[in-house]
Design an enzyme around this catalytic site. Structure first.
Site, PDB file in Angstrom:
ATOM      1  N   GLU A 183      57.722  18.436  90.263  1.00 57.13           N
ATOM      2  CA  GLU A 183      58.522  17.351  90.850  1.00 57.13           C
ATOM      3  C   GLU A 183      58.781  17.679  92.313  1.00 57.13           C
ATOM      4  O   GLU A 183      59.108  18.817  92.646  1.00 57.13           O
ATOM      5  CB  GLU A 183      59.841  17.207  90.088  1.00 57.13           C
ATOM      6  N   ASP A 241      55.426   6.106  90.417  1.00 57.30           N
ATOM      7  CA  ASP A 241      55.674   5.017  91.363  1.00 57.30           C
ATOM      8  C   ASP A 241      54.520   4.022  91.284  1.00 57.30           C
ATOM      9  O   ASP A 241      53.361   4.393  91.489  1.00 57.30           O
ATOM     10  CB  ASP A 241      55.785   5.593  92.784  1.00 57.30           C
ATOM     11  N   LYS A 275      67.132   7.053  80.006  1.00 57.95           N
ATOM     12  CA  LYS A 275      68.143   6.065  80.377  1.00 57.95           C
ATOM     13  C   LYS A 275      67.504   4.933  81.181  1.00 57.95           C
ATOM     14  O   LYS A 275      67.825   3.766  81.006  1.00 57.95           O
ATOM     15  CB  LYS A 275      69.243   6.732  81.206  1.00 57.95           C
ATOM     16  N   PHE A 276      66.584   5.309  82.042  1.00 56.61           N
ATOM     17  CA  PHE A 276      65.857   4.340  82.866  1.00 56.61           C
ATOM     18  C   PHE A 276      65.122   3.335  81.973  1.00 56.61           C
ATOM     19  O   PHE A 276      65.167   2.128  82.188  1.00 56.61           O
ATOM     20  CB  PHE A 276      64.871   5.121  83.741  1.00 56.61           C
ATOM     21  N   GLU A 277      64.477   3.837  80.927  1.00 56.53           N
ATOM     22  CA  GLU A 277      63.714   2.965  80.034  1.00 56.53           C
ATOM     23  C   GLU A 277      64.636   2.086  79.197  1.00 56.53           C
ATOM     24  O   GLU A 277      64.357   0.901  78.987  1.00 56.53           O
ATOM     25  CB  GLU A 277      62.833   3.820  79.121  1.00 56.53           C
TER      26      GLU A 277
END
Length: 235
Positions: free
Chosen positions: A90, A140, A214-216
């Site tokens: 990352e 991205d 959480k994003f999903e």
């Protein structure tokens, strides 16, 4: 020279970056992760080719994750599979700190971390035919057409990943952007040496081993879809 290496494969990957460096404030936990966790679990690109059996102190199935974000899914996968090893890459330091802090908190030792360009790590630090899995979750998407060339999933990238996977190893990708999912499918279905593991040659249902972030979950509440793809190295 590996049998998969060709003059094209030996060429350096394109210089175009598939990510943007974002500034971000560090929480106390993230700073703790970097200060205490990096000396134990951090790896440097400059160290070059690694013997990961030596790094982890054992032989085990090995997963390479490109762009782990804040590390939530990585922590969950590593905790659920203590007999497997994970190499996470990352570029964003707060995410690196968050993952390392989570490792310290959960006392996980089966993850090692790079903080740099994953393509350089794959090319320079990972031996050919040494990985059981490569993961690319929610990269991205570079929505604008003029930016599509920045997408990490490109034919030369597919061949680099194939070179590093063992025969039988699997590339698993997921995205919540349908045009990117279609791009991934087009690139990978055309990539030599792979087999699409979807029965219909398209997408697969979300595998149980991929944690829901959480994003999903937020995306699901907003009605966004998620597309998973798995391709196995056949030869």
């Amino acid at each position: 020279m590996n049998e998969e290496t060709t003059p094209d494969a030996a060429r350096p990957m394109r210089a175009i970056k598939s990510f943007v460096m974002r500034a971000g404030r560090m929480t106390e936990g993230q700073q703790r992760g970097l200060q205490l966790g990096w000396p134990r679990f951090g790896l440097e690109l400059a160290a070059g080719l690694q013997d990961f059996d030596e790094v982890f102190g054992r032989q085990a199935p090995r997963t390479f994750e490109i762009g782990f974000g804040m590390g939530q899914a990585t922590l969950e996968m590593a905790a659920a599979a203590p007999d497997e090893d994970f190499i996470g890459v990352e570029v964003h330091r707060p995410g690196v700190g968050a993952l390392l802090n989570g490792m310290l908190t959960q006392q996980l030792e089966n993850i090692r971390v790079y903080s740099c360009d994953a393509l350089e790590v794959l090319r320079d630090c990972v031996a050919d035919a040494s990985l059981d899995r490569v993961l690319l979750f929610f990269p991205d998407p570079w929505h604008k057409a003029r930016h599509n060339k920045r997408r990490i999933v490109q034919p030369e990238w597919a061949q680099l990943v194939r070179q590093k996977l063992k025969v039988g190893g699997v590339l698993h990708m997921a995205t919540d952007w349908q045009p990117y999912a279609e791009h991934m499918l087009e690139v990978m279905n055309a990539a030599p040496g792979y087999r699409n593991l979807a029965v219909d040659g398209g997408y697969i249902p979300r595998p149980v081993e991929r944690p829901v972030t959480k994003f999903e979950r937020r995306g699901e509440r907003l009605g966004h879809g998620v597309w998973d793809l798995k391709f196995r190295r056949e030869h």
